[in-house]
Design a protein around this motif. Structure first.
Motif, short mmCIF file in Angstrom:
data_model
loop_
_atom_site.label_atom_id
_atom_site.label_comp_id
_atom_site.label_asym_id
_atom_site.label_seq_id
_atom_site.Cartn_x
_atom_site.Cartn_y
_atom_site.Cartn_z
N LEU A 138 30.76 -44.97 7.48
CA LEU A 138 31.51 -44.03 6.65
C LEU A 138 30.57 -43.05 5.95
CD1 LEU A 138 34.51 -43.61 6.07
CD2 LEU A 138 34.25 -45.03 4.04
N LEU A 139 29.44 -43.55 5.48
CA LEU A 139 28.45 -42.67 4.84
C LEU A 139 27.87 -41.68 5.84
CD1 LEU A 139 26.46 -45.05 2.46
CD2 LEU A 139 27.66 -42.95 1.80
N HIS A 140 27.69 -42.13 7.08
CA HIS A 140 27.20 -41.23 8.12
C HIS A 140 28.17 -40.08 8.33
CE1 HIS A 140 25.50 -40.71 12.46
NE2 HIS A 140 25.09 -39.77 11.64
N ASN A 141 29.45 -40.40 8.38
CA ASN A 141 30.47 -39.35 8.52
C ASN A 141 30.45 -38.40 7.32
OD1 ASN A 141 31.30 -40.47 10.94
ND2 ASN A 141 33.00 -41.60 10.04
N THR A 142 30.22 -38.97 6.14
CA THR A 142 30.15 -38.14 4.94
C THR A 142 28.94 -37.21 5.00
OG1 THR A 142 31.12 -39.97 3.69
CG2 THR A 142 30.15 -38.18 2.43
N ALA A 143 27.82 -37.70 5.53
CA ALA A 143 26.63 -36.86 5.66
C ALA A 143 26.87 -35.73 6.65
CB ALA A 143 25.44 -37.71 6.11
N ILE A 144 27.62 -36.00 7.71
CA ILE A 144 27.98 -34.94 8.67
C ILE A 144 28.84 -33.89 7.98
CG2 ILE A 144 29.29 -34.45 10.77
CD1 ILE A 144 28.46 -37.21 11.80
N LEU A 145 29.78 -34.35 7.16
CA LEU A 145 30.61 -33.42 6.40
C LEU A 145 29.76 -32.59 5.45
CD1 LEU A 145 33.35 -32.35 5.35
CD2 LEU A 145 33.44 -34.33 3.82
N ALA A 146 28.81 -33.24 4.76
CA ALA A 146 27.93 -32.52 3.83
C ALA A 146 27.10 -31.46 4.54
CB ALA A 146 27.02 -33.51 3.10
N ASN A 147 26.67 -31.77 5.76
CA ASN A 147 25.90 -30.80 6.54
C ASN A 147 26.75 -29.58 6.87
OD1 ASN A 147 23.33 -30.28 7.65
ND2 ASN A 147 24.06 -30.74 9.70
N SER A 148 28.01 -29.82 7.21
CA SER A 148 28.92 -28.70 7.49
C SER A 148 29.21 -27.90 6.23
CB SER A 148 30.23 -29.24 8.08
OG SER A 148 30.01 -29.94 9.28
N ILE A 149 29.31 -28.59 5.10
CA ILE A 149 29.55 -27.90 3.82
C ILE A 149 28.37 -26.99 3.48
CG2 ILE A 149 29.85 -28.21 1.34
CD1 ILE A 149 31.27 -30.88 2.02
N ARG A 150 27.16 -27.50 3.68
CA ARG A 150 25.96 -26.70 3.37
C ARG A 150 25.91 -25.46 4.26
NH1 ARG A 150 20.02 -26.88 4.18
NH2 ARG A 150 20.29 -28.39 5.85
N TYR A 151 26.27 -25.62 5.52
CA TYR A 151 26.31 -24.47 6.43
C TYR A 151 27.35 -23.45 5.96
CZ TYR A 151 27.25 -21.76 10.66
OH TYR A 151 27.46 -20.73 11.55
N TYR A 152 28.51 -23.94 5.54
CA TYR A 152 29.57 -23.04 5.08
C TYR A 152 29.16 -22.31 3.80
CZ TYR A 152 34.21 -21.56 3.51
OH TYR A 152 35.28 -20.82 3.08
N ILE A 153 28.50 -23.02 2.89
CA ILE A 153 28.04 -22.38 1.65
C ILE A 153 27.01 -21.30 1.97
CG2 ILE A 153 26.73 -22.78 -0.47
CD1 ILE A 153 28.11 -25.49 -0.70
N GLY A 154 26.16 -21.56 2.97
CA GLY A 154 25.20 -20.54 3.39
C GLY A 154 25.90 -19.30 3.92
N LEU A 155 27.00 -19.50 4.64
CA LEU A 155 27.77 -18.35 5.12
C LEU A 155 28.39 -17.59 3.95
CD1 LEU A 155 29.68 -19.81 8.23
CD2 LEU A 155 27.73 -18.26 8.22
N LEU A 156 28.86 -18.31 2.95
CA LEU A 156 29.44 -17.64 1.78
C LEU A 156 28.40 -16.81 1.05
CD1 LEU A 156 31.72 -20.45 0.24
CD2 LEU A 156 32.45 -18.43 1.50
N ASP A 157 27.18 -17.34 0.95
CA ASP A 157 26.12 -16.60 0.27
C ASP A 157 25.77 -15.31 1.00
OD1 ASP A 157 25.98 -18.51 -1.69
OD2 ASP A 157 24.30 -19.60 -0.79
N GLY A 158 25.92 -15.32 2.33
CA GLY A 158 25.60 -14.13 3.12
C GLY A 158 26.78 -13.23 3.38
N LEU A 159 27.90 -13.50 2.73
CA LEU A 159 29.11 -12.70 2.95
C LEU A 159 28.85 -11.25 2.52
CD1 LEU A 159 32.11 -13.09 3.82
CD2 LEU A 159 32.66 -13.25 1.40
N PRO A 160 29.12 -10.28 3.41
CA PRO A 160 28.89 -8.87 3.05
C PRO A 160 29.70 -8.48 1.83
CG PRO A 160 29.29 -9.09 5.41
CD PRO A 160 29.61 -10.42 4.79
N SER A 161 29.02 -7.89 0.85
CA SER A 161 29.69 -7.50 -0.39
C SER A 161 28.91 -6.36 -1.02
CB SER A 161 29.77 -8.69 -1.35
OG SER A 161 30.29 -8.29 -2.60
#
Length: 219
Positions: A138-161
């Protein structure tokens, strides 16, 4: 938006320089007055068109490119968001899945897995090898989710504005996941041990887990 303003200013500057150059050329040729000859104005129009048409074409091509790039970025954000939603839903289902095992007695049989994890972390019941393995998974699945979250946050930081104010979006996103999974993840890590958890996940996943969810875990 900033790139568009710059490109538009360059286009205006080229237009002004072209016009000034033409009138300076006329003045140097001895014409100090505005001509009333239609042929002169026709020549002026041909000159301006010849100079500005390529610049306008470049500007139009640039705007088309930026439009495609912006659409692609928005599509990438949407796909990342959908992936997060799927992973979140699956993890939530697993935490709420009834624990249909009698290894901890009838008291915990059929209760949500989240309740069993709470009891294990509070030492109300003894940890078994099978329960540790299930929690590690279950923790492994959570770590996979966290990795996806970090990628998504990186996309938000680079959002054209036009204004660089995207950081608060990432912080808001991170606070949501911390609020949702911080307590249960902290309990699971305490149950299996930090070393066992770090041995199970990859370095990239561990880095994401620490960055997104590890604020209060001591990891």
């Amino acid at each position: 938006m900033r790139e568009f303003r710059f490109a538009f200013r360059v286009f205006i500057a080229v237009s002004v320089v072209a016009g000034i150059s033409y009138f300076l050329s006329m003045h140097a040729g001895g014409s100090a007055r505005i001509s009333s000859n239609t042929q002169d104005w026709g020549g002026f129009g041909s000159y301006i068109g010849g100079v500005l048409a390529p610049a306008a074409s470049l500007l139009a091509g640039y705007m088309v490119y930026k439009s495609f790039a912006s659409n692609a970025y928005q599509h990438k954000l949407l796909l990342a968001r959908e992936t997060l939603s799927r992973l979140d839903t699956e993890l939530e289902k697993k935490l709420e899945t009834p624990f249909n095992n009698v290894c901890f007695g009838g008291e915990y049989y059929g209760r949500p897995l989240r309740n069993v994890i709470n009891a294990l972390s509070d030492s109300k019941i003894a940890t078994t090898e099978d329960s540790s393995e299930a929690i590690l998974s279950l923790l492994h699945n959570t770590a996979i989710l966290a990795n996806s979250i970090r990628y998504y946050i990186g996309l938000l930081d680079g959002l054209p504005s036009a204004v660089k104010d995207n950081q608060w979006l990432g912080e808001l996103e991170k606070s949501y996941w911390i609020e949702k999974y911080s307590a249960i993840c902290s309990r699971m890590v305490r149950i299996v041990g930090q070393n066992a958890f770090e041995d199970r996940v990859s370095m990239e996943q561990l880095r994401s887990f620490k960055s997104v969810l590890g604020g209060g875990y001591g990891l």
